[in-house]
Design an enzyme around this catalytic site. Structure first.
Site, PDB file in Angstrom:
ATOM      1  N   GLY A  41       6.865   5.091   8.147  1.00 34.40           N
ATOM      2  CA  GLY A  41       6.057   6.302   8.156  1.00 34.40           C
ATOM      3  C   GLY A  41       6.163   7.010   9.484  1.00 34.40           C
ATOM      4  CB  SER A  42       4.005   9.575  10.916  1.00 34.90           C
ATOM      5  OG  SER A  42       2.751   8.935  10.892  1.00 34.90           O
ATOM      6  CB  CYS A  49      13.077   8.408   8.152  1.00 34.99           C
ATOM      7  SG  CYS A  49      13.949   7.318   7.049  1.00 34.99           S
ATOM      8  CD  GLU A  83      13.156   0.541   9.206  1.00 38.72           C
ATOM      9  OE1 GLU A  83      13.708   1.432   9.894  1.00 38.72           O
ATOM     10  OE2 GLU A  83      13.739  -0.482   8.820  1.00 38.72           O
ATOM     11  CE  LYS A 126      -1.841   3.095   1.941  1.00 37.22           C
ATOM     12  NZ  LYS A 126      -1.694   4.517   1.551  1.00 37.22           N
ATOM     13  N   GLY A 137       2.474   4.562  13.004  1.00 35.46           N
ATOM     14  CA  GLY A 137       3.230   3.375  13.416  1.00 35.46           C
ATOM     15  C   GLY A 137       2.609   2.714  14.643  1.00 35.46           C
ATOM     16  CD  GLU A 166      10.716  12.697  11.345  1.00 34.06           C
ATOM     17  OE1 GLU A 166       9.558  12.282  11.524  1.00 34.06           O
ATOM     18  OE2 GLU A 166      11.616  12.010  10.848  1.00 34.06           O
TER      19      GLU A 166
HETATM   20  P1  NAP Z   1       2.323   8.474   7.455  1.00 31.37           P
HETATM   21  O1  NAP Z   1       1.232   9.476   7.464  1.00 31.37           O
HETATM   22  O2  NAP Z   1       2.559   7.696   8.678  1.00 31.37           O
HETATM   23  O3  NAP Z   1       2.009   7.525   6.223  1.00 31.37           O
HETATM   24  C1  NAP Z   1       2.747   6.401   5.935  1.00 31.37           C
HETATM   25  C2  NAP Z   1       1.875   5.377   5.256  1.00 31.37           C
HETATM   26  O4  NAP Z   1       0.861   4.943   6.160  1.00 31.37           O
HETATM   27  C3  NAP Z   1       1.133   5.922   4.033  1.00 31.37           C
HETATM   28  O5  NAP Z   1       1.037   4.911   3.070  1.00 31.37           O
HETATM   29  C4  NAP Z   1      -0.219   6.252   4.603  1.00 31.37           C
HETATM   30  O6  NAP Z   1      -1.217   6.289   3.628  1.00 31.37           O
HETATM   31  C5  NAP Z   1      -0.411   5.100   5.564  1.00 31.37           C
HETATM   32  N1  NAP Z   1      -1.409   5.344   6.602  1.00 31.37           N
HETATM   33  C6  NAP Z   1      -1.865   6.523   7.088  1.00 31.37           C
HETATM   34  N2  NAP Z   1      -2.802   6.304   8.035  1.00 31.37           N
HETATM   35  C7  NAP Z   1      -2.943   4.975   8.159  1.00 31.37           C
HETATM   36  C8  NAP Z   1      -3.757   4.131   8.974  1.00 31.37           C
HETATM   37  N3  NAP Z   1      -4.640   4.628   9.855  1.00 31.37           N
HETATM   38  N4  NAP Z   1      -3.615   2.794   8.837  1.00 31.37           N
HETATM   39  C9  NAP Z   1      -2.749   2.257   7.969  1.00 31.37           C
HETATM   40  N5  NAP Z   1      -1.971   3.010   7.153  1.00 31.37           N
HETATM   41  C10 NAP Z   1      -2.060   4.346   7.248  1.00 31.37           C
HETATM   42  O7  NAP Z   1       3.716   9.102   7.110  1.00 31.37           O
HETATM   43  P2  NAP Z   1       4.056  10.073   5.912  1.00 31.37           P
HETATM   44  O8  NAP Z   1       3.449  11.407   6.183  1.00 31.37           O
HETATM   45  O9  NAP Z   1       3.694   9.432   4.641  1.00 31.37           O
HETATM   46  O10 NAP Z   1       5.662  10.131   6.036  1.00 31.37           O
HETATM   47  C11 NAP Z   1       6.294  10.983   6.936  1.00 31.37           C
HETATM   48  C12 NAP Z   1       6.767  10.252   8.184  1.00 31.37           C
HETATM   49  O11 NAP Z   1       7.337   8.982   7.883  1.00 31.37           O
HETATM   50  C13 NAP Z   1       7.849  10.981   8.913  1.00 31.37           C
HETATM   51  O12 NAP Z   1       7.602  11.004  10.282  1.00 31.37           O
HETATM   52  C14 NAP Z   1       9.122  10.173   8.624  1.00 31.37           C
HETATM   53  O13 NAP Z   1      10.140  10.284   9.535  1.00 31.37           O
HETATM   54  C15 NAP Z   1       8.610   8.813   8.513  1.00 31.37           C
HETATM   55  N6  NAP Z   1       9.483   8.000   7.657  1.00 31.37           N
HETATM   56  C16 NAP Z   1      10.311   7.083   8.215  1.00 31.37           C
HETATM   57  C17 NAP Z   1      11.179   6.324   7.441  1.00 31.37           C
HETATM   58  C18 NAP Z   1      12.100   5.305   8.043  1.00 31.37           C
HETATM   59  O14 NAP Z   1      12.663   4.506   7.323  1.00 31.37           O
HETATM   60  N7  NAP Z   1      12.302   5.277   9.333  1.00 31.37           N
HETATM   61  C19 NAP Z   1      11.183   6.489   6.058  1.00 31.37           C
HETATM   62  C20 NAP Z   1      10.322   7.428   5.515  1.00 31.37           C
HETATM   63  C21 NAP Z   1       9.475   8.164   6.324  1.00 31.37           C
HETATM   64  P3  NAP Z   1      -1.663   7.703   2.935  1.00 31.37           P
HETATM   65  O15 NAP Z   1      -0.487   8.601   2.947  1.00 31.37           O
HETATM   66  O16 NAP Z   1      -2.052   7.311   1.566  1.00 31.37           O
HETATM   67  O17 NAP Z   1      -2.801   8.229   3.743  1.00 31.37           O
END
Ligand code: NAP
Ligand code: MG
Length: 483
Positions: free
Chosen positions: A232-233, A288, A254, A179, A237, A385
């Protein structure tokens, strides 16, 4: 948007076919460099996730799950070769979709090919052990695929994250449901198309774009999924870990970071400077493992601020296809988040700022890179962050204080230490609380070969490198009593 790699950008890829989402609806995606409409993608939901999980299960129980490891490796190698042949097309898709400057998007596509190459070669090298036990026994371990793995990924590095997570899952014989983030689906769909062309059996990889609360939640809560990998966030997470707990399945998280680079007075500053700055502004800071905190020993603090400021003043920000130092943020919403943080910068001194190109479209999500001199390591901007092109330079008095500040956030993803003192390098490598420590360099996650993952709010589990193969398999102990 037209691309030979996207036969149906508005569909899901399930069971080897491009299928319309059950909702029959699409999500409009914009080009963050201009704010103009770019493409319509499928609005996948629970029904599509059901179909994708069923297809993955069938593949796992069928040809894919039974395929010899060496043959799986050959398929991954073919996928890698096709990715490599299509680096330019993939880079352009990513640049337009995510706003990533073309050179950086190209590096992601090259990394994806390299992940496939690495995992292709590892397919037939993951082995169990024989264990000395009681008289009359032979005991050995088998590493087996989990079955169906769910992959929920963010928008910032789709290609690299697909490489490290889907690549490692496939090579160990799992069947995947991916996804991608709604803001950045295009390279995930293109990857599915290339994998299909390379001969990956139907159902081994399924891609369902859609909203997180719909498609993402359906995947993480699905009883047919045996392992979850999430990038993701932190808040999402936590939801994923709770969903995994409901079905008692393993989960790799992650999450974010607030990664420090620690610069001691004896450091080679000329060598350090490009790393200090690039690690903060790469992908407009939406990384990240971005290094958002630069800790500098007091005697060289002013010098480092001045030299970094000179670099910042030369940074140019503009449309992804113009390939400047920094592109737009991924969306207007992300720009608003970053500007919200910048509005909290009371008490910090602005040391320098980059420039947004005069001809950058008004509708683009641009934020000029900003460097702060910060005396207080507990300032909100030094703790949270930001996920934008923002760095803080913080002074420290000695090694103990450097360690305390470096480890003084809730995160623990990456850290680096710049010093010529070998004993100090070894001490700091042990003392820094992070999943990766770089000595006299900074890798922002580093190469394909290097295990990567967090401590604390940065998450748990390791992806990348050979280590990832342990996470994407489950260990079985076989004890034979033969007398
Ligand atoms: P996010 O909002 O957590 O989204 C990540 C993924 O989760 C997206 O595919 C999102 O879908 C999905 N998602 C959102 N709500 C969900 C739910 N209730 N249930 C299941 N899946 C859901 O993060 P982001 O805004 O895309 O990315 C930014 C964050 O990711 C930052 O905090 C960053 O540090 C972190 N990040 C970490 C790493 C690492 O390797 N540690 C790498 C990259 C990013 P939609 O976006 O389509 O709604
Ligand atoms: Mg986009």
């Amino acid at each position: 948007m037209q691309s030979p790699l996207l036969p149906h950008p508005d569909r899901c890829f399930i069971a080897g076919d491009w299928v319309k989402p059950a909702s029959g609806t699409t999500i409009a995606v914009t080009d963050p460099s201009t704010g103009a409409p770019l493409v319509e993608i499928a609005k996948g939901g629970a029904n599509d996730i059901d179909a994708a999980v069923a297809a993955a299960r069938a593949a796992f129980e069928g040809d894919w799950g039974r395929m010899p490891a060496a043959e799986r490796g050959r398929i991954l190698a073919r996928i890698g070769a096709l990715v490599q042949e299509n680096v330019e097309a993939l880079a352009e898709l990513e640049a337009r979709d995510v706003g990533k400057p073309l050179t950086q998007a190209r590096n992601d596509a090259i990394a994806l090919a390299r992940y496939m190459e690495f995992y292709a070669g590892s397919a037939d090298k993951l082995m169990g052990e024989t264990i000395p036990y009681l008289e009359g026994y032979t005991v050995y371990t088998l590493r087996e695929a989990h079955g169906v793995t769910g992959h929920i990924i963010p928008w910032n590095y789709p290609m690299q994250i697909i490489g490290r997570s889907v690549g490692a899952a496939l090579t160990t014989g799992n069947a995947c449901v991916l996804k991608p983030a709604e803001e950045a689906c295009l390279t995930a769909l293109a990857f599915a198309e290339l994998a299909h062309r390379a001969g990956l059996p139907a159902g081994a990889l399924n891609v369902v774009p859609g909203l997180g609360e719909e498609a993402g939640a359906a995947l993480s809560g699905h009883g047919g999924v045996d392992h979850l990998s999430f990038t993701g966030s932190v808040p999402v997470g936590k939801l994923i870990q709770k969903a995994a707990a409901d079905h008692v399945v393993p989960v790799t998280l992650e999450l974010g970071g607030k990664s420090p680079q620690v610069v001691f007075a004896d450091a080679d500053l000329d060598a350090a400077l490009p790393f200090l700055v690039n690690a903060g502004i790469q992908n407009a800071g939406q990384t990240c493992s971005a290094s958002s905190r630069i800790l500098v020993e007091a005697s060289r603090y002013a010098e480092v601020v001045e030299k970094m400021a000179a670099r910042y003043a030369a940074l140019r920000c503009g449309p992804a296809m113009d390939d400047l130092d920094v592109g737009p943020l991924v969306s207007a919403a992300q720009k608003e988040i970053v500007e919200g943080f910048l509005n909290l910068s009371d008490g910090l001194e602005v040391a320098a700022q980059g420039t947004i190109a005069d001809d950058a479209p008004a509708g683009g999500a641009y934020v000029a890179p900003r460097l702060f001199a910060a005396k207080d390591p507990s300032h909100r901007l030094a703790q949270d962050e930001i996920f934008g092109p923002v760095q803080l330079v913080i002074p420290f008095a000695d090694e103990d204080e450097a360690t305390a500040i470096a480890n003084g956030t809730d995160f623990g993803l990456v850290a680096s230490c710049w010093t010529r003192d070998g004993a100090r390098q070894m001490r700091m490598a042990r003392k820094l609380r992070a999943g990766q420590v770089f000595l006299n360099n900074y890798g922002a996650g580093g190469g394909v070969e290097l295990p990567f993952g967090g401590r604390g709010l940065s998450g748990h589990g390791r992806e990348k490198g050979f280590e990832a193969l342990y996470g994407f398999t489950t260990l079985k102990t076989v004890a034979a009593l033969h007398g």
